[in-house]
Design a protein around this motif. Structure first.
Motif, PDB file in Angstrom:
ATOM      1  N   VAL A 453       0.867  -1.181   0.000  1.00 52.49           N
ATOM      2  CA  VAL A 453       0.000   0.000   0.000  1.00 52.49           C
ATOM      3  C   VAL A 453       0.901   1.227   0.000  1.00 52.49           C
ATOM      4  O   VAL A 453       1.841   1.316   0.805  1.00 52.49           O
ATOM      5  CB  VAL A 453      -0.939   0.000   1.215  1.00 52.49           C
ATOM      6  CG1 VAL A 453      -1.695   1.327   1.318  1.00 52.49           C
ATOM      7  CG2 VAL A 453      -1.915  -1.167   1.127  1.00 52.49           C
ATOM      8  N   ILE A 454       0.623   2.163  -0.885  1.00 46.23           N
ATOM      9  CA  ILE A 454       1.466   3.339  -1.094  1.00 46.23           C
ATOM     10  C   ILE A 454       1.000   4.496  -0.201  1.00 46.23           C
ATOM     11  O   ILE A 454      -0.209   4.759  -0.082  1.00 46.23           O
ATOM     12  CB  ILE A 454       1.449   3.771  -2.570  1.00 46.23           C
ATOM     13  CG1 ILE A 454       1.754   2.569  -3.477  1.00 46.23           C
ATOM     14  CG2 ILE A 454       2.445   4.891  -2.811  1.00 46.23           C
ATOM     15  CD1 ILE A 454       3.070   1.882  -3.178  1.00 46.23           C
ATOM     16  N   ALA A 501      -9.369  11.384   7.198  1.00 49.29           N
ATOM     17  CA  ALA A 501     -10.045  12.429   6.424  1.00 49.29           C
ATOM     18  C   ALA A 501     -10.841  11.760   5.318  1.00 49.29           C
ATOM     19  O   ALA A 501     -10.270  11.281   4.327  1.00 49.29           O
ATOM     20  CB  ALA A 501      -9.036  13.410   5.830  1.00 49.29           C
ATOM     21  N   GLY A 502     -12.147  11.679   5.496  1.00 56.01           N
ATOM     22  CA  GLY A 502     -12.984  11.028   4.498  1.00 56.01           C
ATOM     23  C   GLY A 502     -12.602   9.564   4.327  1.00 56.01           C
ATOM     24  O   GLY A 502     -12.567   8.795   5.292  1.00 56.01           O
ATOM     25  N   ASP A 503     -12.308   9.191   3.080  1.00 59.65           N
ATOM     26  CA  ASP A 503     -11.926   7.812   2.777  1.00 59.65           C
ATOM     27  C   ASP A 503     -10.435   7.563   2.974  1.00 59.65           C
ATOM     28  O   ASP A 503      -9.940   6.487   2.610  1.00 59.65           O
ATOM     29  CB  ASP A 503     -12.302   7.467   1.332  1.00 59.65           C
ATOM     30  CG  ASP A 503     -13.800   7.258   1.160  1.00 59.65           C
ATOM     31  OD1 ASP A 503     -14.480   7.004   2.174  1.00 59.65           O
ATOM     32  OD2 ASP A 503     -14.285   7.341   0.023  1.00 59.65           O
ATOM     33  N   TRP A 504      -9.716   8.523   3.541  1.00 63.41           N
ATOM     34  CA  TRP A 504      -8.269   8.382   3.709  1.00 63.41           C
ATOM     35  C   TRP A 504      -7.921   8.159   5.184  1.00 63.41           C
ATOM     36  O   TRP A 504      -8.555   8.714   6.082  1.00 63.41           O
ATOM     37  CB  TRP A 504      -7.542   9.625   3.200  1.00 63.41           C
ATOM     38  CG  TRP A 504      -7.537   9.724   1.700  1.00 63.41           C
ATOM     39  CD1 TRP A 504      -8.596  10.047   0.896  1.00 63.41           C
ATOM     40  CD2 TRP A 504      -6.422   9.507   0.837  1.00 63.41           C
ATOM     41  NE1 TRP A 504      -8.215  10.043  -0.417  1.00 63.41           N
ATOM     42  CE2 TRP A 504      -6.885   9.724  -0.494  1.00 63.41           C
ATOM     43  CE3 TRP A 504      -5.092   9.170   1.036  1.00 63.41           C
ATOM     44  CZ2 TRP A 504      -6.042   9.590  -1.601  1.00 63.41           C
ATOM     45  CZ3 TRP A 504      -4.247   9.050  -0.050  1.00 63.41           C
ATOM     46  CH2 TRP A 504      -4.723   9.253  -1.356  1.00 63.41           C
ATOM     47  N   PHE A 516      -3.115   7.027   3.075  1.00 59.09           N
ATOM     48  CA  PHE A 516      -3.477   6.076   2.022  1.00 59.09           C
ATOM     49  C   PHE A 516      -5.004   5.979   1.943  1.00 59.09           C
ATOM     50  O   PHE A 516      -5.708   6.128   2.941  1.00 59.09           O
ATOM     51  CB  PHE A 516      -2.871   4.690   2.299  1.00 59.09           C
ATOM     52  CG  PHE A 516      -3.342   4.021   3.563  1.00 59.09           C
ATOM     53  CD1 PHE A 516      -4.408   3.135   3.551  1.00 59.09           C
ATOM     54  CD2 PHE A 516      -2.705   4.273   4.775  1.00 59.09           C
ATOM     55  CE1 PHE A 516      -4.836   2.521   4.725  1.00 59.09           C
ATOM     56  CE2 PHE A 516      -3.123   3.649   5.951  1.00 59.09           C
ATOM     57  CZ  PHE A 516      -4.194   2.769   5.924  1.00 59.09           C
ATOM     58  N   PRO A 517      -5.534   5.745   0.722  1.00 57.17           N
ATOM     59  CA  PRO A 517      -6.988   5.602   0.578  1.00 57.17           C
ATOM     60  C   PRO A 517      -7.462   4.329   1.267  1.00 57.17           C
ATOM     61  O   PRO A 517      -6.890   3.256   1.076  1.00 57.17           O
ATOM     62  CB  PRO A 517      -7.199   5.548  -0.939  1.00 57.17           C
ATOM     63  CG  PRO A 517      -5.876   5.156  -1.506  1.00 57.17           C
ATOM     64  CD  PRO A 517      -4.830   5.669  -0.566  1.00 57.17           C
ATOM     65  N   ASN A 518      -8.543   4.460   2.037  1.00 52.41           N
ATOM     66  CA  ASN A 518      -9.024   3.335   2.840  1.00 52.41           C
ATOM     67  C   ASN A 518     -10.548   3.358   2.916  1.00 52.41           C
ATOM     68  O   ASN A 518     -11.127   3.383   4.005  1.00 52.41           O
ATOM     69  CB  ASN A 518      -8.404   3.410   4.243  1.00 52.41           C
ATOM     70  CG  ASN A 518      -8.597   2.150   5.045  1.00 52.41           C
ATOM     71  OD1 ASN A 518      -8.687   1.062   4.500  1.00 52.41           O
ATOM     72  ND2 ASN A 518      -8.668   2.301   6.368  1.00 52.41           N
ATOM     73  N   PRO A 519     -11.217   3.351   1.755  1.00 55.09           N
ATOM     74  CA  PRO A 519     -12.679   3.460   1.764  1.00 55.09           C
ATOM     75  C   PRO A 519     -13.346   2.211   2.337  1.00 55.09           C
ATOM     76  O   PRO A 519     -12.813   1.101   2.241  1.00 55.09           O
ATOM     77  CB  PRO A 519     -13.019   3.628   0.277  1.00 55.09           C
ATOM     78  CG  PRO A 519     -11.890   2.957  -0.450  1.00 55.09           C
ATOM     79  CD  PRO A 519     -10.669   3.222   0.397  1.00 55.09           C
TER      80      PRO A 519
END
Length: 629
Positions: A453-454, A501-504, A516-519
């Motif tokens: 995961v980047i 923050a939101g999906d991050w 990293f994006p984490n929806p």
């Protein structure tokens, strides 16, 4: 960098088009529903070549889990669901591009890096050509068309059965042919045993390209898996381990190799199992470990069938991880493969390795988690000057989640609950970071599943990556080059949450906040619970270390104290990092061939191992406080 040569996208497209246009032999007239075409292909190929369908399904499952892998080769040049090998189309690479000393001990002369020549003439790497002759299908089609690949595998399996003069139509009657298939022309009882174990339990899954395939369990089998181990080996019963010893020899002016005698766990507790890939063929690797002037590891696993060879007793210390503290407390496993190739590891090797690691962990009291089961890429440099040269295998394509599932230790979490810690756990098949450099610098790698995961500096995919000053001393951001893990976390690793923050989601990483994006719909991490360390109140930052060595006063006369040298990183106040284990301060002094002089130096210093970045590192217990996450 290691290099490989694969069929181009144009060639693959043309091959598939050709196979459809000319209606290659065995082409199915009615494949049924779109997601059942592979199941139908197995049934049709089994009927065409007289192979029991259940045997064909089980062989393919143990080779590839029925996946097509986008037509790209495995680490041993195998293509398609049947793992037909074609070294001409996918020659192996050469070696890692870094040159860290595998022993990692300044008290001994440094071992220089060595090129690993690759064997390319083995029949094991050329089964696709033979399958093409038998099935009367062009090799390019067998590589690019999964249906024809299954036909080719069935034809080859049937040919082995004829060559053995075997008769009978039941699965048990095909054991010899299966063993020959797994050994790619020679017999591999370990592979055949795994196939028959799969027949007994059955399997069902959705493949990487959306095909639903099912193998019903068989309860009528006579064969009972259980290949005998060589008596000198330390393996679970039935694994079929072979003893190929690494030499403990003296040579030159008092020099010796290629490992150190010890008496673990009485002398030191074994805390780690380190997972490597060989960056060379199995045959080449076996030759290297028998060289007394080179390096060593405890076990080697072959890609095609998962065959296990042991070289060093687990009581002794092998030279493999590049960090002497870790070596002295670790068991090393080498897996045939190439980290930079963008290729896939076979199911046979995953399964045999998982059985071995589960056994070794139980024998040594090692927890099955990512603080103790390390990739070579998770082992820290010893001092600042060695950080950049540490190896990064088995690389971002090693499927850690599947590996731990096979060990019976899946990475479970608390779902989407907003806890203070996360366990990295992306969906392997759909998580496909845009890495570059698998074949040449700047060239995109094949799109494939990854456990990496980047991380970004902001909750924005267009923001820069984080900086790893150990790899980029000029403080430039990390890159997407395949070996650059400056801003990359791996499946199973645990990190303290820094922000959301939101999906991050943001975590603390190398003294920075990494996003990293984490929806919820497709999470890259699951919430979890554990303990974290943070600097004691009043400290602005604390040092981190690459090894847990004793204080100078602990060394007896005649043994030079090893420096307690911080790495180039700092852990700032207010940041938290996942606690992996308590690390006693120890140094194994072993610089002479006569093992009676070897000494374990133990100090009063104590360390905690933490997940500080991509690699684990150590902090002084006196510098931190421990808190629930």
């Amino acid at each position: 960098m290691p290099r490989s040569h694969r069929p181009t996208t144009a060639l693959l497209t043309a091959a598939v088009a050709f196979s459809l246009a000319v209606a290659a032999p065995g082409a199915a007239a009615d494949p049924g529903p779109a997601d059942a075409q592979r199941q139908h292909a197995f049934a049709a190929a089994a009927a065409e070549f007289g192979v029991p369908e259940s045997v064909l399904l089980a062989v393919s499952f143990v080779e590839s889990r029925w996946d097509f892998n986008a037509g790209t080769p495995s680490v041993s040049a195998g293509f398609g669901p049947m793992h037909l090998t074609d070294v001409a189309a996918a020659p192996p690479g050469t070696e890692h591009d870094q040159g860290a000393d595998p022993r990692g001990d300044e008290a001994r002369p440094e071992l220089p890096p060595r090129a690993n020549p690759v064997d390319v003439d083995s029949p094991a790497l050329r089964t696709l050509g033979r399958a093409a002759e038998i099935s009367h299908v062009d090799s390019a089609v067998l590589r690019a068309d999964p249906t024809q690949n299954i036909r080719g595998g069935a034809a080859l399996l049937a040919q082995y059965q004829r060559e053995l003069g075997a008769a009978g139509s039941g699965p048990d009657d095909w054991y010899g042919a299966v063993a020959r298939y797994g050994g790619t022309g020679t017999e591999s009882t370990a592979f055949a045993d795994e196939v028959f174990a799969t027949l007994r339990t059955g399997a069902e899954r959705i493949t990487d390209d959306g095909q639903h395939v099912r193998l019903p369990a068989r309860t009528d089998l006579r064969h009972r898996p259980g290949a005998p181990n060589d008596p000198q080996t330390e393996c679970p019963a039935g694994l079929g381990c072979q003893w190929i010893p690494a030499p403990y020899e003296e040579f030159g002016a008092g020099d010796y190799g290629n490992h150190d005698l010890a008496n673990r766990p009485d002398s030191q507790k074994v805390d780690y199992i380190v997972i490597h890939d060989t960056e060379g063929s199995y045959d080449t690797t076996i030759r290297l470990v028998q060289d007394p002037t080179y390096v060593s590891w405890q076990y080697t696993l072959r890609s095609a069938d998962g065959h296990v060879a042991q070289h060093v007793q687990r009581k002794d210390v092998a030279w493999h991880a590049g960090n002497w503290y870790v070596n002295a407390k670790a068991i090393g496993l080498e897996h045939e493969g190439f980290a930079a190739q963008g290729t896939w590891y076979t199911e046979a090797m995953y399964r045999q390795s998982a059985k071995l690691v589960r056994y070794l962990a139980h024998q040594n009291g090692i927890p099955l988690d990512r603080a103790h089961i390390l990739g070579h890429d998770n082992v820290p440099g010893t001092v600042p000057s060695t950080v950049a040269g540490m190896h990064w295998d088995p690389g971002p394509y090693w499927d850690w989640a599947h590996y731990f599932d096979l060990m019976g230790a899946p990475f479970r979490g608390l779902g989407n609950a907003p806890t203070g810690m996360v366990t990295i756990r992306p969906d392997f098949a759909t998580n496909q970071p845009a890495f570059t450099g698998c074949t040449a610098a700047g060239v995109p790698c094949p799109a494939r599943g990854s456990t990496s995961v980047i991380l970004h500096t902001q909750p924005d995919a267009n923001s820069p990556l984080l900086t790893d000053i150990g790899l980029h001393p000029d403080s430039t951001p990390g890159t997407m080059h395949i070996s650059d893990h400056s801003s990359r976390v791996e499946t199973g690793q645990q990190f303290a949450v820094a922000d959301r923050a939101g999906d991050w989601t943001a975590i603390w990483y190398l003294g920075q906040k990494g996003w990293f994006p984490n929806p919820r719909s497709n999470p890259a991490a699951v919430s979890s619970f554990g303990f974290v360390v943070t600097p004691k109140p009043g400290l602005e930052s604390i040092p981190v270390y690459g090894r847990a060595y004793p204080e100078a006063a602990a060394y007896p006369p005649g043994i030079n104290p090893q420096a307690v040298t911080p790495l180039q990183y700092r852990l700032p106040a207010g940041q938290r990092y996942s606690l992996g284990l308590v690390a006693p301060s120890e140094y194994y002094w072993a610089v002479t061939f006569d093992a009676t002089n070897h000494t374990v130096v133990r100090g009063n210093l104590r360390y905690y191992q933490i997940q500080f970045g991509h690699r684990v590192m150590f902090v002084n217990v006196d510098d931190v406080v421990v808190r629930p996450s």
